[in-house]
Design a protein around this motif. Sequence first.
Motif, PDB file in Angstrom:
ATOM      1  N   ILE A  13       3.641   0.664   2.530  1.00 30.85           N
ATOM      2  CA  ILE A  13       3.641  -0.739   3.516  1.00 30.85           C
ATOM      3  C   ILE A  13       3.654  -1.725   2.805  1.00 30.85           C
ATOM      4  CG2 ILE A  13       2.215  -1.442   5.355  1.00 30.85           C
ATOM      5  CD1 ILE A  13       1.525   1.176   6.041  1.00 30.85           C
ATOM      6  N   SER A  14       4.494  -2.762   3.124  1.00 29.31           N
ATOM      7  CA  SER A  14       4.582  -4.054   2.235  1.00 29.31           C
ATOM      8  C   SER A  14       4.366  -5.294   3.527  1.00 29.31           C
ATOM      9  CB  SER A  14       6.022  -4.184   1.782  1.00 29.31           C
ATOM     10  OG  SER A  14       6.084  -3.079   0.902  1.00 29.31           O
ATOM     11  N   VAL A  29       0.865  -1.339   0.060  1.00 29.94           N
ATOM     12  CA  VAL A  29       0.129  -0.016   0.016  1.00 29.94           C
ATOM     13  C   VAL A  29       0.908   1.265  -0.130  1.00 29.94           C
ATOM     14  CG1 VAL A  29      -1.822   1.441   1.074  1.00 29.94           C
ATOM     15  CG2 VAL A  29      -1.730  -1.116   1.192  1.00 29.94           C
ATOM     16  N   ALA A  30       0.959   1.932  -0.929  1.00 26.51           N
ATOM     17  CA  ALA A  30       1.867   3.054  -1.249  1.00 26.51           C
ATOM     18  C   ALA A  30       1.043   4.496  -1.344  1.00 26.51           C
ATOM     19  CB  ALA A  30       2.794   3.026  -2.316  1.00 26.51           C
ATOM     20  N   ASP A  31       1.607   5.543  -1.088  1.00 23.86           N
ATOM     21  CA  ASP A  31       0.925   6.616  -1.182  1.00 23.86           C
ATOM     22  C   ASP A  31       1.716   7.911  -1.504  1.00 23.86           C
ATOM     23  OD1 ASP A  31       1.782   8.514   1.185  1.00 23.86           O
ATOM     24  OD2 ASP A  31       0.863   6.604   1.889  1.00 23.86           O
ATOM     25  N   ASP A  32       1.400   8.797  -2.188  1.00 27.56           N
ATOM     26  CA  ASP A  32       2.212   9.855  -2.560  1.00 27.56           C
ATOM     27  C   ASP A  32       2.183  11.039  -1.499  1.00 27.56           C
ATOM     28  OD1 ASP A  32      -0.180  10.867  -2.965  1.00 27.56           O
ATOM     29  OD2 ASP A  32       0.078  11.589  -5.027  1.00 27.56           O
ATOM     30  N   GLY A  33       1.968  10.866  -0.292  1.00 31.37           N
ATOM     31  CA  GLY A  33       1.929  11.808   0.666  1.00 31.37           C
ATOM     32  C   GLY A  33       3.074  12.626   1.275  1.00 31.37           C
ATOM     33  N   ALA A  34       3.091  13.127   2.642  1.00 29.56           N
ATOM     34  CA  ALA A  34       4.032  13.710   3.193  1.00 29.56           C
ATOM     35  C   ALA A  34       5.234  12.916   3.645  1.00 29.56           C
ATOM     36  CB  ALA A  34       3.664  14.662   4.322  1.00 29.56           C
ATOM     37  N   VAL A  48       7.669  -1.204   6.847  1.00 28.89           N
ATOM     38  CA  VAL A  48       7.187  -0.042   6.629  1.00 28.89           C
ATOM     39  C   VAL A  48       8.250   0.967   6.326  1.00 28.89           C
ATOM     40  CG1 VAL A  48       6.197   2.106   7.732  1.00 28.89           C
ATOM     41  CG2 VAL A  48       5.414   0.006   8.451  1.00 28.89           C
ATOM     42  N   ARG A  49       8.229   1.570   4.985  1.00 28.05           N
ATOM     43  CA  ARG A  49       9.348   2.431   4.420  1.00 28.05           C
ATOM     44  C   ARG A  49       8.710   3.644   4.175  1.00 28.05           C
ATOM     45  NH1 ARG A  49      10.427  -2.487   1.928  1.00 28.05           N
ATOM     46  NH2 ARG A  49      12.319  -3.717   2.465  1.00 28.05           N
ATOM     47  N   SER A  50       9.439   4.875   4.559  1.00 29.00           N
ATOM     48  CA  SER A  50       9.060   6.098   4.302  1.00 29.00           C
ATOM     49  C   SER A  50      10.163   7.148   4.373  1.00 29.00           C
ATOM     50  CB  SER A  50       7.757   6.337   5.456  1.00 29.00           C
ATOM     51  OG  SER A  50       7.490   7.872   5.232  1.00 29.00           O
ATOM     52  N   ALA A  51       9.816   8.347   3.895  1.00 33.94           N
ATOM     53  CA  ALA A  51      10.984   9.491   4.067  1.00 33.94           C
ATOM     54  C   ALA A  51      10.137  10.873   4.120  1.00 33.94           C
ATOM     55  CB  ALA A  51      11.972   9.144   2.611  1.00 33.94           C
ATOM     56  N   ASP A  64       9.888  10.432   8.978  1.00 34.14           N
ATOM     57  CA  ASP A  64      11.159   9.660   9.305  1.00 34.14           C
ATOM     58  C   ASP A  64      10.888   8.622  10.053  1.00 34.14           C
ATOM     59  OD1 ASP A  64      13.758   9.237   9.787  1.00 34.14           O
ATOM     60  OD2 ASP A  64      14.516  11.027  10.703  1.00 34.14           O
ATOM     61  N   PRO A  65      11.199   7.484   9.715  1.00 29.65           N
ATOM     62  CA  PRO A  65      10.945   6.314  10.731  1.00 29.65           C
ATOM     63  C   PRO A  65      12.002   6.026  11.921  1.00 29.65           C
ATOM     64  CG  PRO A  65      11.068   5.522   8.488  1.00 29.65           C
ATOM     65  CD  PRO A  65      11.567   6.868   8.486  1.00 29.65           C
TER      66      PRO A  65
END
Length: 717
Positions: A709-710, A665-670, A699-702, A673-674
């Motif tokens: 989320i995978s 589940v991926a998004d193009d949001g803000a 969970v991967r984010s920047a 920092d994990p």
Amino acid sequence: MTTAVTGAARGTSPRLRASLLAWLAWGLTAAVQAGALALIIWNRATIDGEFAFLYAVLGLAAVAYASVGALVAARHPRNPVGWAFCVMGLGFAGTALGEEYAVRGLLLSPGALPAAEAIGYTAQWMAVLAVGPMPLVFLLFPGGRALSPGWRRLAQLLTASLAIALVAQLIQWNPNSYGLADRFEELGVVVPNPLGIRAATPLVNIALPVAAFILIAGALASVVSLVLRFRRARGEERQQIRWLVYAGAVTFAIFLLLPAAALSDGSLASVFWFGMTLMLAIGIPLASGIAILKYRLYDLEIVVRRTIVAGALLAVLTAVYLIVVVGIGAAVGGADRPALTFAGAAIVALAFQPARSRARRLADRLVYGQRATPYEVLSQFAARGSGAYSTEAVLPEMARLVAAGTGAASATVWLRIGDELRPAAAHPPEDASPAPARVAGEEAPAIPGADIACPVRHDGALLGAVSIRMPASEPASPAHERLIRDVASQAGLMLRNVRLTEELRANLEELRASRQRIVTAQDARAKALERNLHDGAQQQLVALAMKIGIAETLLDRDPEKARALLADLKEEARDALDNLRDLARGIYPPLLAEQGLVAALQAQARKLPLSVTVTGDGVGRFPQEIEAGVYFCCLEALQNIVKYAGASQADIRLAVVDGSLRFTVADDGAGFDPATTPRGAGVENMTDRIAALGGVLTVRSAVGRGTKISGSLPVMS
């Protein structure tokens, strides 16, 4: 290009010139010594045993001092100690050459050799070159600089005194030079000084004693300077000075044993004299060269330990032999009896093994102090590893043994947990544990603040590390590194067991926490469902029942009003049914049971206030718990996107790869920092739900790059 090459060559030319000069000095000394050896063989008829021994020592000293001096001067041309050794080597060789040249040219074959008087007299001042620079060596050792400006002025005074002594020897009016050990006088050879100036005799008679006094006093002062330097030194310099101190101590110890050896028949005293002169001729230059060039600098403990063992054995056995042969022989009046000699030899043979064992213990105590020897560390560690030590005790015991064997200020055992090396035990225990070190693959990371760190591996896998921090007065050495490497090689299986135990404990704690979270979440869902049923569907059904009763009473009195009320009841019943269906979808949506994941997620996606794409080509049906787990995780992720991400678009992808159902589940949001953002309850719920099914959630984010989320769950292929 030409300018750069010329500049580089010009930059290296002083070093090359110094190296060339150093090896030219060595070649000159070798040539002079070869000439001396040839003359000694040629004049052998005039050389007795005493002079043969003396020339052998001079030859060894010439080679040793010249070789060490050339090596030091070539590699460290700014260090005066190397050049002093070169001069001393030439002095030892020139002394022997001058004497034997004069003996051949003036006594055995008069007129056969040119300039016999001039070359013969060189033995007089070459001896000054051989021993005169020694105070400077002690004063400037090991780096070539004096301890302070005051000691620097003493070095200048010693250099001036040495120069005055040489000049005085060159111009001294001396009709008969006596040579080494009065060899010329013994043979009746007259060697006048061809450069002697009679008028300079009063000046020479004053200059020579003064220069000799300054050199002797300077020699004593230079020893004091070396002691002060050793007390102030730290780290590498302290280890360097230990080599020269070791050589001097061995020489002094042999000198102290000489009186006892002189009480024997004389042969033992000769051995001691030979040992002392050998140390002066070879031991001191070799020890100095090893220290300055730093070749195997820190293995001195092994050398000292063996020297102490040999010296203690020699002293004990000599004392036993003297007591039996000399003491008892003198008491009974038969010191020359063969029976006493055999008895002394027998007692020495019987006492050898016990004396050696005690000498080893004495050497270990003197060298290692309260520390354990490396052999003791390894044997104790092997015993601890094979014993029934608990995992709580084995790592602190390992740290204690390493600290005991190396004399380290602190020893730390590190354990790999995940992608980090974490400090698991330290000796002595530290108030603040060092920070964990990140691990990339199976490569051991650098450990800040550690002088030596050795990784611990088992079957190629990195399991941990052992590190030490040495005190400033005793830097880390190759011997320390070998000991830690040996301990680390034995600790692999032990650390694997400890790591498995720690990981099992961590997994049990995580399982216990996740179970608690699941129970708490289930309780929260049950209460929410009860509240929704009570406040929603139940209240609607109660109202419907009351209105149906009213409608029944109106049927006879006011049929029109009853029909209108029944129409309202029909609409309210439909609303109550929709509410119940919504509640049912929250428990397990009917569409998921009927058509599967893709259809159920697409239905939910159409209700959200953003564009959501659901892709799941080729994804079929799976067990109910698998589909429910993925469905509710995706819904939780979509709800987080709507609440927090500020995204305009989301993408859900489903696929079956290598027997696993994978979803993203991926998004193009803000994004976020994990490393600094704590995990929320929603992510915890998703993680627990997937983990309960044997899967993994990441969970991967920047910041500014959205969130992804995978998850992956094993399924029947």
